[in-house]
Design a protein around this motif. Sequence first.
Motif, mmCIF file in Angstrom:
data_model
loop_
_atom_site.group_PDB
_atom_site.id
_atom_site.type_symbol
_atom_site.label_atom_id
_atom_site.label_comp_id
_atom_site.label_asym_id
_atom_site.label_seq_id
_atom_site.Cartn_x
_atom_site.Cartn_y
_atom_site.Cartn_z
ATOM 1 N N ASN A 88 -17.427 -5.134 28.215
ATOM 2 C CA ASN A 88 -18.653 -4.768 28.918
ATOM 3 C C ASN A 88 -18.456 -4.728 30.434
ATOM 4 O O ASN A 88 -19.326 -5.153 31.196
ATOM 5 N N GLY A 89 -17.298 -4.239 30.878
ATOM 6 C CA GLY A 89 -17.082 -4.083 32.306
ATOM 7 C C GLY A 89 -16.055 -5.041 32.856
ATOM 8 O O GLY A 89 -15.373 -5.772 32.125
ATOM 9 N N THR A 90 -15.933 -5.036 34.197
ATOM 10 C CA THR A 90 -14.939 -5.860 34.884
ATOM 11 C C THR A 90 -15.629 -6.941 35.702
ATOM 12 O O THR A 90 -16.784 -6.805 36.100
ATOM 13 N N PHE A 91 -14.879 -8.021 35.948
ATOM 14 C CA PHE A 91 -15.365 -9.124 36.769
ATOM 15 C C PHE A 91 -14.247 -9.540 37.718
ATOM 16 O O PHE A 91 -13.107 -9.742 37.287
ATOM 17 N N THR B 141 -6.800 -11.556 40.028
ATOM 18 C CA THR B 141 -7.859 -11.052 40.909
ATOM 19 C C THR B 141 -9.083 -10.570 40.139
ATOM 20 O O THR B 141 -10.139 -10.383 40.736
ATOM 21 N N GLY B 142 -8.940 -10.347 38.843
ATOM 22 C CA GLY B 142 -10.067 -9.879 38.064
ATOM 23 C C GLY B 142 -9.723 -9.777 36.599
ATOM 24 O O GLY B 142 -8.567 -9.933 36.197
ATOM 25 N N ILE B 143 -10.742 -9.517 35.781
ATOM 26 C CA ILE B 143 -10.547 -9.384 34.341
ATOM 27 C C ILE B 143 -11.277 -8.152 33.830
ATOM 28 O O ILE B 143 -12.230 -7.678 34.439
ATOM 29 N N ARG C 239 -17.026 -16.325 41.486
ATOM 30 C CA ARG C 239 -17.435 -17.290 40.476
ATOM 31 C C ARG C 239 -16.360 -17.423 39.403
ATOM 32 O O ARG C 239 -15.758 -16.436 38.983
ATOM 33 N N PRO C 240 -16.102 -18.645 38.917
ATOM 34 C CA PRO C 240 -15.122 -18.828 37.846
ATOM 35 C C PRO C 240 -15.630 -18.236 36.536
ATOM 36 O O PRO C 240 -16.845 -18.161 36.307
ATOM 37 N N VAL C 241 -14.701 -17.837 35.688
ATOM 38 C CA VAL C 241 -15.033 -17.252 34.391
ATOM 39 C C VAL C 241 -14.496 -18.151 33.290
ATOM 40 O O VAL C 241 -13.352 -18.615 33.348
ATOM 41 N N VAL C 242 -15.311 -18.406 32.298
ATOM 42 C CA VAL C 242 -14.907 -19.166 31.116
ATOM 43 C C VAL C 242 -14.914 -18.214 29.935
ATOM 44 O O VAL C 242 -15.927 -17.553 29.666
ATOM 45 N N CYS C 243 -13.809 -18.123 29.237
ATOM 46 C CA CYS C 243 -13.681 -17.223 28.086
ATOM 47 C C CYS C 243 -13.844 -18.021 26.800
ATOM 48 O O CYS C 243 -12.969 -18.803 26.430
ATOM 49 N N GLY C 244 -14.970 -17.846 26.135
ATOM 50 C CA GLY C 244 -15.248 -18.551 24.889
ATOM 51 C C GLY C 244 -16.365 -19.566 25.062
ATOM 52 O O GLY C 244 -16.394 -20.313 26.051
ATOM 53 N N THR D 153 -10.442 -8.354 27.504
ATOM 54 C CA THR D 153 -9.467 -7.345 27.066
ATOM 55 C C THR D 153 -8.255 -7.223 27.978
ATOM 56 O O THR D 153 -7.269 -6.604 27.598
ATOM 57 N N GLY D 154 -8.294 -7.778 29.179
ATOM 58 C CA GLY D 154 -7.141 -7.651 30.067
ATOM 59 C C GLY D 154 -7.356 -8.306 31.409
ATOM 60 O O GLY D 154 -8.442 -8.812 31.717
ATOM 61 N N PHE D 155 -6.277 -8.290 32.231
ATOM 62 C CA PHE D 155 -6.281 -8.915 33.543
ATOM 63 C C PHE D 155 -6.015 -7.890 34.629
ATOM 64 O O PHE D 155 -5.376 -6.857 34.398
#
Length: 362
Positions: A249-252, A243-245, A100-105, A233-235
């Motif tokens: 509150n955890g990784t995705f 591949t993830g972020i 699933r795509p992630v939107v930050c903000g 907080t990071g990639f």
Amino acid sequence: MDGTEAQPLRCRKVRTAGLRGQIHDQASGPQGRQHRLCQHRCRDRVHHPVKGRSQCAQPGQLCTAQAKALGQSPLFRTPGADGHIRSQRCQPYPQRLPHRPVVCGLGPAGLFAALLLARQGYRPIVLERGPALDERVRAVEHFSATGELDVNANIQFGEGGAGTFSDGKLTTRIGDELCGFVTEVFLQHGAPAEIAWKQKPHVGTDLLRGVITSIRREIEALGGEVHFNTALTGFEQKNGQLTGIFTTNGTFACEALVFAVGHSARDTFAMLMDSGLVLECKPFSVGFRAEHLQSEIEKSLYHEAAGHPALPRGEYQLSQHVGDRCVYTFCMCPGGQVVASASEEGRVVTNGMSFHARNGKN
């Protein structure tokens, strides 16, 4: 259909007529009359509604003529469960994503990015470092009363971004046809019907809050997730590909990430720099807030007619070139107030906001 693949849209081309950049949409007008948001001259801060029957594509069709002329994807129109016609820029057969795509903000940019992804069936994951609106309002009121700042819950951070505590103006200097789409979405989610035809549409911070939470609920109803109090907080990368972020509150796992962070997320920008991404500076304006008595402005504008109930709240705009620089007024909030908008300890930031009635003394 799973959450990572959008359902193909059955679309057919139609012939459309109109000026370059037109959008043919309908919105409810006064006394139930139908108005079309026919031409949005956003660059000139003017909206021109036109009464009459729409010549636009019907639900399930593509408005292709203007899109092709502008080199853009078509504007797909589809009816929602509530009967509203929803328009959105889309590809007929969206790409399948492994995750699933992630939107930050969850400010204006993130809100609309997530909404369009959700309407395409992608079930986005949205990260917002601040809280949901009710908790955020309490934090802002506490700061105003005591001066005790929550650096993650304030006028900058939280559901809706900085625009939640603002004038709610829907005017812009850009000439993008999607201005009409924004107006349409606001109408679908409870904004005053008058924004469809007013020259300078205005929602007000009090009504805007309900619109924002309604849009978020649609995202969630379509399978999206909103994670409040969660900061990026990071990639995680492999062979130069995302591949993830990492978050507070955890990784995705994700391959598609939309950055929609506000300008005050300085720690996020520092993280981007440290990660080796190339950032480009853009010019910006530095300003300050001033308060004037609304009664004095209207005396200057309307003279003996000042205070007449048929007249709108008085506004003005000034500009002056000094060499190669310019000083100008912007973001005027009639009937509004200056609000403390800090998001960091030891800093002073101001913004302006007004309610829909614009009945404040300034």
